[in-house]
Write a protein that holds these residues in place. Structure first.
Motif, PDB file in Angstrom:
ATOM      1  N   UNK A   1       0.740  -1.125   0.108  1.00 16.04           N
ATOM      2  CA  UNK A   1      -0.094  -0.153  -0.124  1.00 16.04           C
ATOM      3  C   UNK A   1       0.820   1.360  -0.048  1.00 16.04           C
ATOM      4  N   UNK A   2       0.452   2.258  -1.023  1.00 17.92           N
ATOM      5  CA  UNK A   2       1.146   3.542  -1.169  1.00 17.92           C
ATOM      6  C   UNK A   2       2.746   3.497  -1.541  1.00 17.92           C
ATOM      7  N   UNK A   3       2.887   2.359  -2.176  1.00 19.03           N
ATOM      8  CA  UNK A   3       4.028   2.171  -2.715  1.00 19.03           C
ATOM      9  C   UNK A   3       3.902   2.274  -4.419  1.00 19.03           C
ATOM     10  N   UNK A   4       4.666   2.878  -5.068  1.00 19.82           N
ATOM     11  CA  UNK A   4       4.572   2.610  -6.600  1.00 19.82           C
ATOM     12  C   UNK A   4       5.501   1.546  -7.006  1.00 19.82           C
ATOM     13  N   UNK A   5       5.255   0.834  -7.986  1.00 19.40           N
ATOM     14  CA  UNK A   5       5.844  -0.397  -8.056  1.00 19.40           C
ATOM     15  C   UNK A   5       7.120   0.045  -9.006  1.00 19.40           C
ATOM     16  N   UNK A   6       8.267  -0.484  -8.345  1.00 22.61           N
ATOM     17  CA  UNK A   6       9.472  -0.123  -9.370  1.00 22.61           C
ATOM     18  C   UNK A   6       9.475  -0.222 -10.846  1.00 22.61           C
ATOM     19  N   UNK A   7      10.142   0.644 -11.441  1.00 25.48           N
ATOM     20  CA  UNK A   7       9.586   0.703 -12.931  1.00 25.48           C
ATOM     21  C   UNK A   7      10.201  -0.501 -13.710  1.00 25.48           C
ATOM     22  N   UNK A   8      11.208  -1.270 -13.005  1.00 28.41           N
ATOM     23  CA  UNK A   8      11.476  -2.559 -13.769  1.00 28.41           C
ATOM     24  C   UNK A   8      10.482  -3.937 -13.356  1.00 28.41           C
TER      25      UNK A   8
END
Length: 352
Positions: A78-85
């Motif tokens: 929650x409230x974490x953007x998925x790392x771009x990779x």
């Protein structure tokens, strides 16, 4: 139109969406698949039925993705953007509904289910020249079963205090091309479960499930259940008869006609099948064939003394009159619009 709320400009559409989510869902940390689907269905009553210019959905072949970087819904924080990779592979399991965002439910290969909100996918029509690009958000838009690869997503607690996956950029969403071999070895747990359940069920089970869906006016689901039963018992006339009626109720007249022809092949004296054949032919605008079928049926019933056929005899008589009117109107080009409106109202009542 905007509202000033806690010194923040909030679009009225977002306020409406938040209110609807409050109304249609109950607060809970984790919900079953069935509960989520039940709550999502309620959203359809509030869905925006306008036509929109929809973002050009894209499929991409030869995806260069490392399967080790795939995350499951259970691993989202929650409230974490998925790392771009990293990316989420998921599959649509309900129809999309348009509120402020496009809302649906998705599952991952492990069988976890979560709500998905896609933002910035639609825009209102600005001029008539672009009308050809306008579409409604219906079952043809990213239909059930569509597999999506989503990057840069965020996982949040929505206004109703339940979790939801957010994607704000359409470019971060790719429709997985089934011709791509990247995930060929990946098994979806719900497919394995469904296959096992289907093998354990009998034709009578599918008949009962189909009837339950039929009574609730979910004719597509009923057709699915009857069809599974027919796979087990290809000569089960009752399953064909019920599926034919479900096809008629969902205006699939060609399929209904195919089913009744099979029934009449096995049981030439099947009265309901003959009646439904007349209805299917009428739906296909093959009026003269429909009239002939219904007249033959009516004459045959005149020779039967069993009082239990009275309802179907009365229905045949009414339908025959109806088809003759349609045939006459079709031939002359002059239509009884009062009758057409009344018929439309009757059909709308049936579909409730």
């Amino acid at each position: 139109m905007k509202f000033q709320l806690l010194n923040t400009a909030v679009l009225s559409e977002e306020i409406f969406q938040n209110a609807v989510l409050h109304i249609t869902s109950n607060i809970s940390q984790k919900k079953s698949r069935e509960r989520l689907i039940e709550e999502h269905k309620k959203l359809e009553y509030f869905g925006n039925k306008n036509e929109y210019v929809i973002h050009n959905t894209r499929s991409q072949s030869d995806l260069n993705l490392n399967q080790q970087l795939r995350v499951s819904i259970a691993n989202l924080q929650i409230d974490r953007i998925l790392p771009i990779e990293k990316f989420l592979l998921c599959r649509v399991i309900t129809r999309f509904t348009k509120l402020n965002a496009l809302l649906t439910l998705v599952e991952d290969p492990e069988g976890n289910v979560e709500r998905l909100a896609l933002y910035n996918w639609t825009s209102l029509l600005k001029d008539k020249e672009n009308q050809i690009d306008c579409l409604s958000i219906d079952k043809s838009f990213l239909p059930i079963g569509t597999q999506l690869i989503i990057k840069n997503l965020s996982y949040k607690v929505a206004a109703d205090n339940n979790t939801i996956i957010y994607s704000n950029n359409p470019e971060d969403v790719v429709i997985y091309d089934h011709n791509d071999k990247l995930f060929d070895d990946l098994k979806w747990s719900t497919d394995l479960l469904n296959d096992k359940e289907i093998k354990e069920r009998t034709a009578d089970d599918f008949y009962c499930y189909g009837d339950d869906y039929f009574v609730s006016n979910d004719y597509i689901a009923a057709i699915y259940e009857y069809s599974n039963g027919i796979k087990l018992e290809p000569q089960n006339v009752t399953l064909y008869a019920n599926r034919a009626e479900a096809f008629l109720r969902s205006s699939q007249f060609c399929n209904a006609l195919d089913d009744v022809e099979i029934i009449l092949k096995y049981e030439p004296g099947h009265l309901k099948a003959a009646f439904r054949k007349g209805k299917a032919l009428c739906g296909l605008k093959r009026y003269q064939e429909s009239i002939t079928t219904l007249q033959d049926l009516y004459q045959r019933m005149n020779t039967i003394t069993d009082h239990r056929i009275a309802p179907i005899k009365q229905s045949t008589e009414k339908l025959l009159i109806h088809v003759k009117i349609l045939a006459s109107e079709n031939k002359s080009g002059q239509y009884d619009y009062t009758h057409i409106i009344n018929e439309f109202c009757e059909r709308a009542e049936i579909r409730k």
